[in-house]
Design an enzyme around this catalytic site. Structure first.
Site, PDB file in Angstrom:
ATOM      1  N   SER A 127       0.813  -1.215   0.000  1.00 40.59           N
ATOM      2  CA  SER A 127       0.000   0.000   0.000  1.00 40.59           C
ATOM      3  C   SER A 127       0.845   1.263   0.000  1.00 40.59           C
ATOM      4  O   SER A 127       0.335   2.346  -0.292  1.00 40.59           O
ATOM      5  CB  SER A 127      -0.920   0.019   1.230  1.00 40.59           C
ATOM      6  OG  SER A 127      -0.155   0.019   2.422  1.00 40.59           O
ATOM      7  N   HIS A 148      -2.410  -3.295  -6.081  1.00 35.87           N
ATOM      8  CA  HIS A 148      -2.867  -2.903  -4.746  1.00 35.87           C
ATOM      9  C   HIS A 148      -4.375  -2.995  -4.613  1.00 35.87           C
ATOM     10  O   HIS A 148      -5.110  -2.153  -5.144  1.00 35.87           O
ATOM     11  CB  HIS A 148      -2.383  -1.480  -4.422  1.00 35.87           C
ATOM     12  CG  HIS A 148      -2.800  -1.009  -3.065  1.00 35.87           C
ATOM     13  ND1 HIS A 148      -3.110   0.297  -2.784  1.00 35.87           N
ATOM     14  CD2 HIS A 148      -2.983  -1.695  -1.902  1.00 35.87           C
ATOM     15  CE1 HIS A 148      -3.467   0.403  -1.517  1.00 35.87           C
ATOM     16  NE2 HIS A 148      -3.390  -0.786  -0.955  1.00 35.87           N
ATOM     17  N   GLU A 160      -5.373  -0.802  -7.788  1.00 32.70           N
ATOM     18  CA  GLU A 160      -4.367   0.061  -8.417  1.00 32.70           C
ATOM     19  C   GLU A 160      -3.304  -0.812  -9.076  1.00 32.70           C
ATOM     20  O   GLU A 160      -2.727  -1.687  -8.433  1.00 32.70           O
ATOM     21  CB  GLU A 160      -3.717   0.967  -7.373  1.00 32.70           C
ATOM     22  CG  GLU A 160      -4.672   1.960  -6.748  1.00 32.70           C
ATOM     23  CD  GLU A 160      -4.056   2.746  -5.620  1.00 32.70           C
ATOM     24  OE1 GLU A 160      -4.280   3.972  -5.554  1.00 32.70           O
ATOM     25  OE2 GLU A 160      -3.346   2.144  -4.779  1.00 32.70           O
ATOM     26  N   ASN A 198      -4.131   6.240  -1.353  1.00 31.83           N
ATOM     27  CA  ASN A 198      -3.529   6.645  -0.091  1.00 31.83           C
ATOM     28  C   ASN A 198      -2.904   8.032  -0.178  1.00 31.83           C
ATOM     29  O   ASN A 198      -2.792   8.737   0.832  1.00 31.83           O
ATOM     30  CB  ASN A 198      -2.486   5.620   0.364  1.00 31.83           C
ATOM     31  CG  ASN A 198      -3.133   4.420   1.015  1.00 31.83           C
ATOM     32  OD1 ASN A 198      -4.184   4.533   1.641  1.00 31.83           O
ATOM     33  ND2 ASN A 198      -2.527   3.254   0.862  1.00 31.83           N
TER      34      ASN A 198
END
Length: 526
Positions: A127, A148, A160, A198
């Site tokens: 991540s 991800h 992702e 993120n």
């Protein structure tokens, strides 16, 4: 482009290393898509437990009508355990879902490279770690990419696909196709800290923490404002409790340091202290909220005051905002002071964008003891919540009569201490600004940025679409005014935002030349 020769990839057998929540989730969607899945974990008992978990999960989906029994049995038959890592040798893809430590991941990928064939893609579910750094352990880094997923994998329908500096674009294309086959929506990103989701999530969390750290409002009030005024599904502290600080705090620190102490991503001592004290969130029964039987416990709001002001003078700065405020006052049956300056007994209402109530009062030469600011970024009449803000000199009588006035129609009102940008303005502007900077850095296309955020974070709109809905010039004004008052570089506007606001272009629109030149090829701009 990558110096390595592009290959043709066909993925039918997927190896998964690590059988925790993420590994099991990836195995579930892969098996349901008809892929052969091989599970490996250094803890042999964990492999059997993971297969038992999948068997139980598939069987529970049948009576709910989400899966027929034949497909349930077929999916489970696709999942086999591997007693040794060498049993992954004929996999077309191996996905790593192990501990978030760079040295451990690098050692695993180096080992896998000596086991699998050259047509096998090696993917990390990291991540926050650099795909390029993980791939550097391999002789051939071209087949190493990020893949991800988000927890819980079966429900979070976005993944992702991250290209490292040396990743083969064809391998990334194969992972994009595989994601669609497994019922997920893929988004493409280049290898930068936090990737898309993120990275974009820093706006809500770090700015919400900053508001609390300044003593502007309580955790619950900030959440109520972001949920009911700004329209988000969860406020920052509800979200942090859901993800848990043992996960989110290290990610905040990691992204901050990977961007070399970028001011926009500055973590808060609030989360560090609460993590040390074990108040990590919902799973621990206590975080920013207390949880009883898994249910959040929040204090009830005190009833609004009832005594209305006799007259109200509304600042003429921002005519549209003034008209909306005057309309609300008229609905309450309170007289509007039409003077060029406020009368001696009038409550004074200002409608700043980005400025605090103190700056707004001083700029207009107003009596700060009677000044109350109201946030007009979101519609006032149809609002689910309104936010008022006082100066340090505002009297209790002015505060309470303003509260009574703007709660007169039954809409709840939150009164906060003085703050540049209230709460919603500053958090939303930060979300939009960071989204714009992701686009400016060409980490991902505008389309993928908004898609990733809406699916990965559950926001009502992606950051760029949100900025367009509120107006790029409005967001730019909020940021510039906050920066003017505070001088804090966290509020400097992204060039993407500033230029599009000047040109009247949507934030969601690429540069005119990008559509022809395909400038979002992650290999060209990694």
């Amino acid at each position: 482009m990558s110096p390595y020769t592009s290959r043709q990839y066909s993925i039918e057998t997927v190896g998964i290393v690590g059988t925790g929540a993420m590994g099991r989730g990836i195995a579930q969607i892969a098996a349901l898509a008809g892929l052969q899945v091989r599970l490996y974990d250094t803890n042999a008992a964990a492999v059997g437990a993971a297969r038992d978990y999948l068997s139980d999960t598939f069987s529970k989906l049948v009576p709910k009508g989400k899966l027929d029994s034949s497909r349930s049995l077929a999916a489970l038959a696709c999942v086999t355990g591997a007693n040794a890592i060498e049993e992954l040798k004929d996999c077309d893809l191996v996905v790593e879902a192990i501990v978030e430590k760079l040295d451990v991941k690098r050692a695993l990928f180096k080992e896998l490279e000596g086991i699998v064939s050259e047509r096998c893609i090696l993917a990390s579910n990291t991540s926050s770690l650099s795909i390029t750094a993980i791939a550097a352990a391999c002789t051939d880094p071209s087949r190493v990419l990020g893949y991800h997923f988000f927890n819980p994998v079966p429900l979070m329908k976005v993944v992702e696909v991250i290209d490292g500096l040396r990743s083969d674009p064809a391998a990334g294309n194969a992972l994009m196709d595989l994601a669609r086959r497994m019922g997920h929506t893929p988004v493409r990103a280049k290898d930068m800290p936090g990737f898309i989701v993120n990275h974009a999530g820093r706006g809500m969390n770090t700015e919400g923490l900053r508001v609390a750290d300044e003593g502007v409002a309580s955790f619950v009030d900030i959440d109520r404002i972001m949920r009911e005024q700004a329209g988000f599904r969860l406020g920052p502290f509800e979200l942090l409790d859901l993800t848990a600080l043992d996960v989110s705090h290290p990610v905040m620190e990691s992204i901050y340091h990977q961007f070399y102490e970028e001011a926009r991503f500055t973590p808060s001592p609030i989360t560090g202290t609460r993590l040390a004290g074990g108040l990590i969130g919902r799973k621990a029964g206590e975080g920013f909220y207390v949880y009883v039987d898994g249910k959040q416990q929040a204090p009830a709001e005190a009833p609004a005051p009832t005594e209305l002001p006799k007259r109200v003078w509304v600042s003429a700065r921002g005519p549209a905002a003034r008209d909306a405020v005057v309309a609300l006052i008229a609905r309450a049956g309170v007289a509007v002071d039409q003077g060029a300056t406020p009368g001696a007994d009038s409550l004074i209402v200002v409608t700043p964008l980005g400025f605090d109530a103190t700056t707004a009062a001083v700029d207009e030469g107003l009596d700060a003891s009677r000044v109350v600011a109201i946030d007009t970024l979101f519609p006032l009449v149809e609002a689910q919540r309104r936010t008022l803000m006082t100066t340090p000199a505002t009297t209790r009588a002015a505060r309470d009569t303003a509260h009574a006035l703007f709660a007169h129609d039954g809409v709840p009102v939150t009164v906060i201490r003085d703050s540049t940008g209230f709460v919603a303005q500053r958090v939303v502007a930060t979300i939009v600004n960071i989204g714009c900077d992701i686009a400016q850095r060409q980490i991902a296309s505008p389309e993928d940025i908004d898609l990733a955020v809406t699916l990965g974070l559950g926001y009502p709109r992606g950051p760029l679409a949100l900025g367009d809905a509120l107006g790029a010039q409005t967001i730019l004004t909020i940021l510039r005014n906050m920066f003017k008052v505070l001088g804090d570089p966290r509020y400097r506007p992204s060039p993407w935002l500033a230029r599009r606001a000047q040109l009247g272009m949507p934030l969601t629109q690429r540069d005119a030349t990008d559509n022809d030149d395909n400038n979002y090829d992650t290999q060209e701009h990694a």
